[in-house]
Design an enzyme around this catalytic site. Structure first.
Site, PDB file in Angstrom:
ATOM      1  N   LYS A  11      45.265  69.153  60.087  1.00 49.94           N
ATOM      2  CA  LYS A  11      44.264  69.748  60.973  1.00 49.94           C
ATOM      3  C   LYS A  11      44.804  71.022  61.655  1.00 49.94           C
ATOM      4  O   LYS A  11      46.021  71.280  61.625  1.00 49.94           O
ATOM      5  CB  LYS A  11      43.856  68.704  62.022  1.00 49.94           C
ATOM      6  N   TYR A  51      32.147  65.562  58.320  1.00 52.22           N
ATOM      7  CA  TYR A  51      32.186  64.494  59.324  1.00 52.22           C
ATOM      8  C   TYR A  51      30.787  63.966  59.662  1.00 52.22           C
ATOM      9  O   TYR A  51      30.599  63.390  60.737  1.00 52.22           O
ATOM     10  CB  TYR A  51      32.880  64.992  60.592  1.00 52.22           C
ATOM     11  N   ASN A 114      44.704  65.013  66.375  1.00 48.17           N
ATOM     12  CA  ASN A 114      45.645  63.995  65.892  1.00 48.17           C
ATOM     13  C   ASN A 114      46.308  64.402  64.582  1.00 48.17           C
ATOM     14  O   ASN A 114      46.758  63.563  63.807  1.00 48.17           O
ATOM     15  CB  ASN A 114      44.962  62.623  65.802  1.00 48.17           C
ATOM     16  N   HIS A 117      44.101  64.016  58.926  1.00 48.23           N
ATOM     17  CA  HIS A 117      42.996  63.124  58.550  1.00 48.23           C
ATOM     18  C   HIS A 117      43.358  62.516  57.197  1.00 48.23           C
ATOM     19  O   HIS A 117      43.980  63.173  56.368  1.00 48.23           O
ATOM     20  CB  HIS A 117      41.684  63.910  58.406  1.00 48.23           C
ATOM     21  N   GLU A 128      35.212  62.435  49.748  1.00 46.85           N
ATOM     22  CA  GLU A 128      35.898  63.493  50.494  1.00 46.85           C
ATOM     23  C   GLU A 128      36.595  64.468  49.546  1.00 46.85           C
ATOM     24  O   GLU A 128      36.585  65.681  49.777  1.00 46.85           O
ATOM     25  CB  GLU A 128      36.889  62.874  51.483  1.00 46.85           C
TER      26      GLU A 128
HETATM   27  P1  CMP Z   1      39.842  61.515  61.718  1.00 41.96           P
HETATM   28  O1  CMP Z   1      40.696  60.564  60.957  1.00 41.96           O
HETATM   29  O2  CMP Z   1      39.832  62.920  61.264  1.00 41.96           O
HETATM   30  O3  CMP Z   1      38.335  60.966  61.711  1.00 41.96           O
HETATM   31  C1  CMP Z   1      37.390  61.314  62.719  1.00 41.96           C
HETATM   32  C2  CMP Z   1      38.035  62.008  63.874  1.00 41.96           C
HETATM   33  O4  CMP Z   1      37.296  62.035  65.077  1.00 41.96           O
HETATM   34  C3  CMP Z   1      39.316  61.287  64.246  1.00 41.96           C
HETATM   35  O5  CMP Z   1      40.280  61.481  63.241  1.00 41.96           O
HETATM   36  C4  CMP Z   1      39.623  61.927  65.593  1.00 41.96           C
HETATM   37  O6  CMP Z   1      40.390  63.093  65.501  1.00 41.96           O
HETATM   38  C5  CMP Z   1      38.248  62.321  66.121  1.00 41.96           C
HETATM   39  N1  CMP Z   1      37.897  61.615  67.361  1.00 41.96           N
HETATM   40  C6  CMP Z   1      37.716  62.196  68.557  1.00 41.96           C
HETATM   41  N2  CMP Z   1      37.422  61.301  69.472  1.00 41.96           N
HETATM   42  C7  CMP Z   1      37.401  60.102  68.883  1.00 41.96           C
HETATM   43  C8  CMP Z   1      37.153  58.780  69.331  1.00 41.96           C
HETATM   44  N3  CMP Z   1      36.864  58.495  70.605  1.00 41.96           N
HETATM   45  N4  CMP Z   1      37.223  57.787  68.426  1.00 41.96           N
HETATM   46  C9  CMP Z   1      37.511  58.061  67.122  1.00 41.96           C
HETATM   47  N5  CMP Z   1      37.759  59.305  66.628  1.00 41.96           N
HETATM   48  C10 CMP Z   1      37.706  60.314  67.522  1.00 41.96           C
END
Ligand code: CMP
Length: 142
Positions: A11, A51, A114, A117, A128
């Protein structure tokens, strides 16, 4: 055990902190092979579509903004049990809940930023990968 493909994104928070090499080294050291890679600045349309499953969630707008805030590295990883292996290497979505030595524990800034992904299941991995890569973009590592 069977060979699988999974989809991975480094990311914007990972790319901007120059973590690409460290993250790929970790994948490779655990038996995952990069068979496709593309550096890309996501458009809003691409991030929203990718998403879309989260469209009704309260964090959706912030997630899309964050994914469009800078370039990402899109990858297809291949290896034995690649989907589960990648999820174990990444750690829990929220870095504060991720196990020691996982990518999100080591590098994650927040649940939104984070760092990586990864696909969560075979059908999502297939969709995906297809969202960003044609089969002809992928090196077939047999
Ligand atoms: P990712 O694995 O990319 O999938 C969806 C993303 O939404 C997740 O990682 C997080 O970076 C983001 N996200 C932000 N807030 C939340 C939340 N409260 N719960 C889950 N995903 C979140």
């Amino acid at each position: 055990m069977s060979k699988e493909r999974t989809f991975s994104i480094i990311k914007p928070d990972g790319v901007s902190r120059n973590l690409i090499g460290k993250i790929i080294a970790r994948f490779e050291s655990e038996g995952l092979f990069v068979i496709g890679a593309k550096m890309k600045q996501l458009s809003r349309h691409e991030a929203e579509g990718f998403y879309a499953v989260h469209r009704s969630r309260p964090f959706y707008a912030e997630l899309v903004n964050s994914m469009c805030s800078g370039p990402v590295l899109l990858m297809v990883l291949e290896g034995e049990n690649a989907i589960l292996k990648n999820r174990e290497i990444m750690g829990a979505t929220n870095p504060t809940e991720a196990k020691e030595n996982t990518i999100r524990k080591l590098f994650g800034v927040s649940i939104g930023e984070n760092t990586v992904h990864g696909s969560d299941a075979p059908d999502t991995a297939k969709n995906e990968i297809a969202w960003f890569f044609a089969e002809s973009d992928l090196a077939n590592k047999q």
